[in-house]
Motif scaffolding. Structure first.
Motif, PDB file in Angstrom:
ATOM      1  N   ILE A   1      11.592   3.330   8.350  1.00 23.75           N
ATOM      2  CA  ILE A   1      10.927   4.448   7.682  1.00 23.75           C
ATOM      3  C   ILE A   1      11.640   5.757   8.021  1.00 23.75           C
ATOM      4  O   ILE A   1      11.861   6.587   7.142  1.00 23.75           O
ATOM      5  CB  ILE A   1       9.419   4.507   8.075  1.00 23.75           C
ATOM      6  CG1 ILE A   1       8.693   3.261   7.555  1.00 23.75           C
ATOM      7  CG2 ILE A   1       8.759   5.767   7.532  1.00 23.75           C
ATOM      8  CD1 ILE A   1       7.281   3.061   8.085  1.00 23.75           C
TER       9      ILE A   1
ATOM     10  N   ILE B   1      -3.555  -3.735  10.908  1.00 24.36           N
ATOM     11  CA  ILE B   1      -2.134  -4.004  10.679  1.00 24.36           C
ATOM     12  C   ILE B   1      -1.300  -3.729  11.928  1.00 24.36           C
ATOM     13  O   ILE B   1      -0.497  -4.553  12.343  1.00 24.36           O
ATOM     14  CB  ILE B   1      -1.626  -3.186   9.482  1.00 24.36           C
ATOM     15  CG1 ILE B   1      -2.260  -3.755   8.205  1.00 24.36           C
ATOM     16  CG2 ILE B   1      -0.101  -3.197   9.389  1.00 24.36           C
ATOM     17  CD1 ILE B   1      -2.232  -2.832   7.028  1.00 24.36           C
TER      18      ILE B   1
ATOM     19  N   CYS C   1       0.817  -1.215   0.000  1.00 22.30           N
ATOM     20  CA  CYS C   1       0.000   0.000   0.000  1.00 22.30           C
ATOM     21  C   CYS C   1       0.849   1.262   0.000  1.00 22.30           C
ATOM     22  O   CYS C   1       0.518   2.236  -0.661  1.00 22.30           O
ATOM     23  CB  CYS C   1      -0.907   0.024   1.220  1.00 22.30           C
ATOM     24  SG  CYS C   1      -2.067  -1.356   1.258  1.00 22.30           S
ATOM     25  N   HIS C   2       1.922   1.268   0.760  1.00 23.29           N
ATOM     26  CA  HIS C   2       2.696   2.503   0.909  1.00 23.29           C
ATOM     27  C   HIS C   2       3.827   2.631  -0.103  1.00 23.29           C
ATOM     28  O   HIS C   2       4.569   3.608  -0.065  1.00 23.29           O
ATOM     29  CB  HIS C   2       3.237   2.625   2.343  1.00 23.29           C
ATOM     30  CG  HIS C   2       2.158   2.848   3.354  1.00 23.29           C
ATOM     31  ND1 HIS C   2       1.429   4.001   3.431  1.00 23.29           N
ATOM     32  CD2 HIS C   2       1.655   2.035   4.322  1.00 23.29           C
ATOM     33  CE1 HIS C   2       0.529   3.911   4.405  1.00 23.29           C
ATOM     34  NE2 HIS C   2       0.644   2.721   4.960  1.00 23.29           N
TER      35      HIS C   2
ATOM     36  N   THR D   1      -7.985  -0.019   8.379  1.00 27.35           N
ATOM     37  CA  THR D   1      -6.919  -0.806   7.759  1.00 27.35           C
ATOM     38  C   THR D   1      -5.691  -0.834   8.657  1.00 27.35           C
ATOM     39  O   THR D   1      -5.136  -1.895   8.930  1.00 27.35           O
ATOM     40  CB  THR D   1      -6.521  -0.164   6.412  1.00 27.35           C
ATOM     41  OG1 THR D   1      -7.693   0.063   5.665  1.00 27.35           O
ATOM     42  CG2 THR D   1      -5.578  -1.045   5.633  1.00 27.35           C
ATOM     43  N   MET D   2      -5.297   0.337   9.109  1.00 24.54           N
ATOM     44  CA  MET D   2      -4.065   0.417   9.893  1.00 24.54           C
ATOM     45  C   MET D   2      -4.244  -0.131  11.304  1.00 24.54           C
ATOM     46  O   MET D   2      -3.292  -0.632  11.895  1.00 24.54           O
ATOM     47  CB  MET D   2      -3.546   1.862   9.932  1.00 24.54           C
ATOM     48  CG  MET D   2      -2.834   2.283   8.663  1.00 24.54           C
ATOM     49  SD  MET D   2      -1.522   1.145   8.138  1.00 24.54           S
ATOM     50  CE  MET D   2      -0.399   1.242   9.518  1.00 24.54           C
TER      51      MET D   2
ATOM     52  N   LEU E   1       1.239  -6.361  14.875  1.00 24.20           N
ATOM     53  CA  LEU E   1       2.690  -6.270  15.018  1.00 24.20           C
ATOM     54  C   LEU E   1       3.119  -6.292  16.484  1.00 24.20           C
ATOM     55  O   LEU E   1       2.436  -5.730  17.338  1.00 24.20           O
ATOM     56  CB  LEU E   1       3.211  -4.981  14.361  1.00 24.20           C
ATOM     57  CG  LEU E   1       3.024  -4.839  12.855  1.00 24.20           C
ATOM     58  CD1 LEU E   1       3.515  -3.475  12.401  1.00 24.20           C
ATOM     59  CD2 LEU E   1       3.757  -5.932  12.106  1.00 24.20           C
TER      60      LEU E   1
ATOM     61  N   VAL F   1      10.354  -1.295  12.146  1.00 19.43           N
ATOM     62  CA  VAL F   1       9.806  -0.742  10.910  1.00 19.43           C
ATOM     63  C   VAL F   1       9.811   0.795  10.991  1.00 19.43           C
ATOM     64  O   VAL F   1      10.074   1.478  10.006  1.00 19.43           O
ATOM     65  CB  VAL F   1       8.421  -1.354  10.576  1.00 19.43           C
ATOM     66  CG1 VAL F   1       7.281  -0.691  11.315  1.00 19.43           C
ATOM     67  CG2 VAL F   1       8.165  -1.316   9.077  1.00 19.43           C
TER      68      VAL F   1
ATOM     69  N   GLY G   1      -5.636   8.134  14.105  1.00 21.47           N
ATOM     70  CA  GLY G   1      -6.196   7.607  12.873  1.00 21.47           C
ATOM     71  C   GLY G   1      -7.077   8.596  12.146  1.00 21.47           C
ATOM     72  O   GLY G   1      -7.602   9.549  12.733  1.00 21.47           O
ATOM     73  N   GLY G   2      -7.186   8.387  10.839  1.00 23.59           N
ATOM     74  CA  GLY G   2      -8.023   9.228   9.998  1.00 23.59           C
ATOM     75  C   GLY G   2      -9.197   8.431   9.455  1.00 23.59           C
ATOM     76  O   GLY G   2      -9.610   7.435  10.051  1.00 23.59           O
ATOM     77  N   MET G   3      -9.645   8.849   8.284  1.00 25.65           N
ATOM     78  CA  MET G   3     -10.823   8.240   7.648  1.00 25.65           C
ATOM     79  C   MET G   3     -10.662   6.744   7.394  1.00 25.65           C
ATOM     80  O   MET G   3     -11.621   5.991   7.420  1.00 25.65           O
ATOM     81  CB  MET G   3     -11.085   8.917   6.297  1.00 25.65           C
ATOM     82  CG  MET G   3     -11.397  10.382   6.402  1.00 25.65           C
ATOM     83  SD  MET G   3     -13.160  10.631   6.606  1.00 25.65           S
ATOM     84  CE  MET G   3     -13.711  10.249   4.948  1.00 25.65           C
ATOM     85  N   LYS G   4      -9.441   6.344   7.061  1.00 25.18           N
ATOM     86  CA  LYS G   4      -9.226   4.944   6.683  1.00 25.18           C
ATOM     87  C   LYS G   4      -8.466   4.189   7.759  1.00 25.18           C
ATOM     88  O   LYS G   4      -7.707   3.268   7.474  1.00 25.18           O
ATOM     89  CB  LYS G   4      -8.458   4.887   5.366  1.00 25.18           C
ATOM     90  CG  LYS G   4      -9.258   5.387   4.188  1.00 25.18           C
ATOM     91  CD  LYS G   4      -8.453   5.170   2.946  1.00 25.18           C
ATOM     92  CE  LYS G   4      -9.267   5.428   1.695  1.00 25.18           C
ATOM     93  NZ  LYS G   4      -8.402   5.366   0.515  1.00 25.18           N
ATOM     94  N   LYS G   5      -8.654   4.576   8.988  1.00 27.39           N
ATOM     95  CA  LYS G   5      -7.840   3.987  10.051  1.00 27.39           C
ATOM     96  C   LYS G   5      -8.082   2.500  10.276  1.00 27.39           C
ATOM     97  O   LYS G   5      -7.213   1.811  10.788  1.00 27.39           O
ATOM     98  CB  LYS G   5      -8.017   4.757  11.350  1.00 27.39           C
ATOM     99  CG  LYS G   5      -9.408   4.691  11.936  1.00 27.39           C
ATOM    100  CD  LYS G   5      -9.450   5.454  13.240  1.00 27.39           C
ATOM    101  CE  LYS G   5     -10.857   5.420  13.807  1.00 27.39           C
ATOM    102  NZ  LYS G   5     -10.978   6.298  14.959  1.00 27.39           N
TER     103      LYS G   5
ATOM    104  N   LYS H   1       2.442   6.915  15.823  1.00 25.03           N
ATOM    105  CA  LYS H   1       1.230   6.702  15.036  1.00 25.03           C
ATOM    106  C   LYS H   1       0.823   5.229  15.021  1.00 25.03           C
ATOM    107  O   LYS H   1      -0.353   4.902  15.146  1.00 25.03           O
ATOM    108  CB  LYS H   1       1.428   7.225  13.608  1.00 25.03           C
ATOM    109  CG  LYS H   1       1.441   8.745  13.568  1.00 25.03           C
ATOM    110  CD  LYS H   1       1.808   9.310  12.214  1.00 25.03           C
ATOM    111  CE  LYS H   1       1.762  10.843  12.283  1.00 25.03           C
ATOM    112  NZ  LYS H   1       2.166  11.469  11.008  1.00 25.03           N
ATOM    113  N   MET H   2       1.826   4.332  14.857  1.00 21.79           N
ATOM    114  CA  MET H   2       1.519   2.901  14.849  1.00 21.79           C
ATOM    115  C   MET H   2       0.920   2.471  16.191  1.00 21.79           C
ATOM    116  O   MET H   2      -0.072   1.753  16.226  1.00 21.79           O
ATOM    117  CB  MET H   2       2.787   2.081  14.582  1.00 21.79           C
ATOM    118  CG  MET H   2       3.355   2.253  13.186  1.00 21.79           C
ATOM    119  SD  MET H   2       2.206   1.798  11.889  1.00 21.79           S
ATOM    120  CE  MET H   2       2.337   0.010  11.929  1.00 21.79           C
TER     121      MET H   2
END
Ligand code: HEC
Length: 101
Positions: free
Chosen positions: A98, A82, A35-36, A78-79, A86, A94, A72-76, A62-63
């Motif tokens: 980054i 994920i 995705c990224h 998904t994250m 972890l 990770v 998180g935002g609108m599509k949080k 953020k993770m």
């Protein structure tokens, strides 16, 4: 003989520790790049965010925030999925990767 045993124990433990150390770059390629991409793209799948340029501290914050629901935002969704899969040391590795992009 005892001394040889001690040396072998040390070598063995070192090997085990090294095997468990997480490779942030490899983890990124396996679990994030889909995705990224290379971190520079604000692709739709990646939620339009650019990861490159963010510090490892920001990324781990953020993770961890996704995992505990404080970020998180609108599509949080998904994250959240994920990030909560972890281990703490994987997030750290990770994030460091980054941060070094
Ligand atoms: C299935 C696609 C997908 C995968 C795989 C994925 N992400 Fe994301 N990521 C997203 C989306 C979508 C967002 C935006 C979420 C939101 O709205 O908060 C995002 C947001 C982020 C953010 C927040 C960026 C910011 O500045 O707000 C970070 C950090 C992040 N991802 C890191 C990762 C890491 C590290 C991995 C691999 C372990 C990963 N992502 C795997 C889709 C993905």
């Amino acid at each position: 003989m005892k001394r040889l045993l001690a040396i072998m124990t040390v070598v063995f433990c070192f090997g085990v520790t090294a095997a468990f150390a997480v490779d942030g770059g490899a983890l990124y390629k396996q679990r994030c790049a889909k995705c990224h991409k290379d971190g520079t793209e604000s692709s739709k799948a990646g939620g339009g965010v650019v990861l490159k340029g963010q510090s490892s501290g920001e990324i781990s914050m953020k993770m961890n925030g996704y995992a505990d629901g404080s970020y998180g935002g609108m599509k949080k969704k998904t994250m959240i999925r994920i990030a909560s899969q972890l281990e703490a040391q994987e997030i750290k590795a990770v994030a460091e990767y980054i941060g070094s992009m």
